[in-house]
Enzyme design. Structure first.
Site, PDB file in Angstrom:
ATOM      1  CG  LEU A 231      -2.055   1.052   1.120  1.00 34.29           C
ATOM      2  CD1 LEU A 231      -3.235   0.642   1.964  1.00 34.29           C
ATOM      3  CD2 LEU A 231      -1.588   2.432   1.515  1.00 34.29           C
TER       4      LEU A 231
ATOM      5  CG  HIS B 286       9.222   4.004   8.965  1.00 30.17           C
ATOM      6  ND1 HIS B 286       8.800   5.255   8.590  1.00 30.17           N
ATOM      7  CD2 HIS B 286      10.496   3.870   8.521  1.00 30.17           C
ATOM      8  CE1 HIS B 286       9.782   5.853   7.945  1.00 30.17           C
ATOM      9  NE2 HIS B 286      10.825   5.041   7.895  1.00 30.17           N
TER      10      HIS B 286
HETATM   11  N1  LIG Z   1       9.100  -4.957   8.482  1.00 27.33           N
HETATM   12  C1  LIG Z   1       9.088  -4.762   7.216  1.00 27.33           C
HETATM   13  N2  LIG Z   1       9.853  -3.856   6.628  1.00 27.33           N
HETATM   14  N3  LIG Z   1       8.301  -5.537   6.545  1.00 27.33           N
HETATM   15  C2  LIG Z   1       8.116  -5.348   5.213  1.00 27.33           C
HETATM   16  C3  LIG Z   1       7.005  -4.391   5.060  1.00 27.33           C
HETATM   17  C4  LIG Z   1       6.610  -4.550   3.746  1.00 27.33           C
HETATM   18  C5  LIG Z   1       5.366  -3.869   3.363  1.00 27.33           C
HETATM   19  N4  LIG Z   1       4.233  -4.456   4.020  1.00 27.33           N
HETATM   20  C6  LIG Z   1       5.303  -4.060   1.903  1.00 27.33           C
HETATM   21  O1  LIG Z   1       4.291  -4.438   1.390  1.00 27.33           O
HETATM   22  O2  LIG Z   1       6.271  -3.832   1.221  1.00 27.33           O
END
Ligand SMILES: NC(=[NH2+])NCCC[C@H](N)C(=O)O
Length: 368
Positions: free
Chosen positions: A125, A229
């Site tokens: 997203l 984050h």
């Molecule tokens: N802890 C993380 N950085 N996980 C990956 C997050 C990735 C994120 N949900 C994506 O679709 O790219």
């Protein structure tokens, strides 16, 4: 704003988004070949007749119809961990206890695991900064739950989202810096690039496989366990409001939390309804007196058709419900590729204060 499946023509924009979104956004890496393959895979997934979820990956874009600009992306992985293992660290408590000496101590450990194999994952997203506006983030996030409700055979009964963990603008992750010092001599961006482009062998080869005592970690690494984050916080709040919970599984590289919810328990799945579209040719939409029959207290409704390759969705006030039918104007029917009598799914959106609407749309830009 219209949601539609991604096509070959969107490759340049997808590449830009992959660059803009940064190294923690592992589902979109700035690698043209990998992204072109992702688009092809998505197109094939929408086309496929599915009885049980396999390796399908659905990628949608949000388009500004007036200009044709792609404002953002949103995706669903039907069966995460199907083609390559999906790793996490699990946060466990270990208790050392001596009854004779009357001493006890509990410590936390992190243990590598593949707990989430077979779950569907919402991902990718991203709302581009120049297109932040009311409802854009909401549409990108919630449309996935309506698509899943329309096509449950394509998805698992349980859904996860991997939320981006803490890293700074220079691409430094406090958690990774600790791992790197002791185990894997590689930059954070290189590690996430490898994972993002499908190369995960190094995890088995190089990442610690024995439990790690968190009391032995740097303070910087410990404080970011399960933290998101800063730009992901609003996205986390939205998913928590949908019913998602963190059960202690964290990302191997930045320690970001993975959250989960049963598909049937997701608020937007429960609050949305199947209905039939009725195209109102009478031109009554311009007239007054229709408002009281509109959906929700804001009168805004997320509407989708029931298609796959031809899937379309939008948020509109230009509709009302009458004895289970969704009455829409010919113009809206056209945009949504809906014909009179077609199945549709609707989610009435509740009133949001203007300031809140603005924040949501803006802050969702980096999402998860
Ligand atoms: N802890 C993380 N950085 N996980 C990956 C997050 C990735 C994120 N949900 C994506 O679709 O790219």
């Amino acid at each position: 704003m219209i949601i539609r499946p991604i096509t070959d023509k969107d490759l340049d924009t997808l590449f830009q988004i992959a660059e803009e979104s940064g190294p923690g956004f592992t589902s979109l890496m700035p690698d043209r070949d990998a992204l072109a393959k992702k688009i092809d895979h998505s197109t094939a997934s929408f086309e496929r007749k599915v009885i049980h979820p396999a390796d399908e990956h659905y990628l949608f874009v949000l388009e500004d119809e007036a200009t044709g600009d792609v404002m953002g992306t949103t995706g669903i992985e039907a069966n995460a961990g199907h083609t390559r293992p999906l790793y996490h660290f699990r946060r466990n408590t270990v208790t050392h206890h001596s009854r004779d000496l009357d001493l006890r101590r509990s410590e936390e450990t992190l243990t590598r695991c593949n707990h989430y194999t077979g779950y569907s994952e919402i991902c990718s997203l991203y709302l581009r900064p120049e297109f932040r506006r009311a409802n854009a983030g909401k549409l990108l996030s919630r449309v996935r739950f309506l698509f899943m409700a329309l096509h449950p055979e394509r998805f698992s009964h349980n859904i996860i989202a991997e939320m981006r963990g803490v890293s700074d603008s220079a691409g430094q992750s406090p958690f990774w810096n600790w791992l790197r010092a002791h185990f894997v001599d590689m930059e954070f961006s290189q590690a996430t690039h490898l994972v993002g482009t499908g190369y995960t062998d190094f995890i088995d080869e190089l990442m610690p496989s024995h439990p790690l005592y968190t009391c032995l970690m740097s303070q910087e690494a410990r404080t970011v366990l399960s933290q998101v984050h800063s730009q992901t916080r609003p996205a986390l709040r939205i998913l928590e409001a949908e019913g998602f919970q963190h059960k202690g599984f964290i990302d191997l590289f930045d320690a970001g939390p993975t959250i989960e919810c049963a598909l049937a328990g997701i608020r937007s799945v429960r609050a949305s309804n199947a209905c039939r579209a009725r195209v109102d040719e009478s031109g009554a939409f311009g007239k007054t007196g229709f408002g009281h029959r509109q959906h929700g207290d804001s009168g805004q409704t997320l509407i989708t058709n029931a298609g796959t390759t031809d899937f379309r969705a939008t948020i509109t006030t230009d509709t009302f419900e009458e004895s289970g039918d969704l009455i829409i104007s010919p113009a809206l029917a056209d945009k949504l590729h809906l014909q009179d009598g077609d199945p549709s799914r609707i989610l009435p959106l509740s009133q949001a204060r203007p300031a809140q609407t603005r924040t949501t749309a803006m802050e969702l830009s980096y999402a998860y």
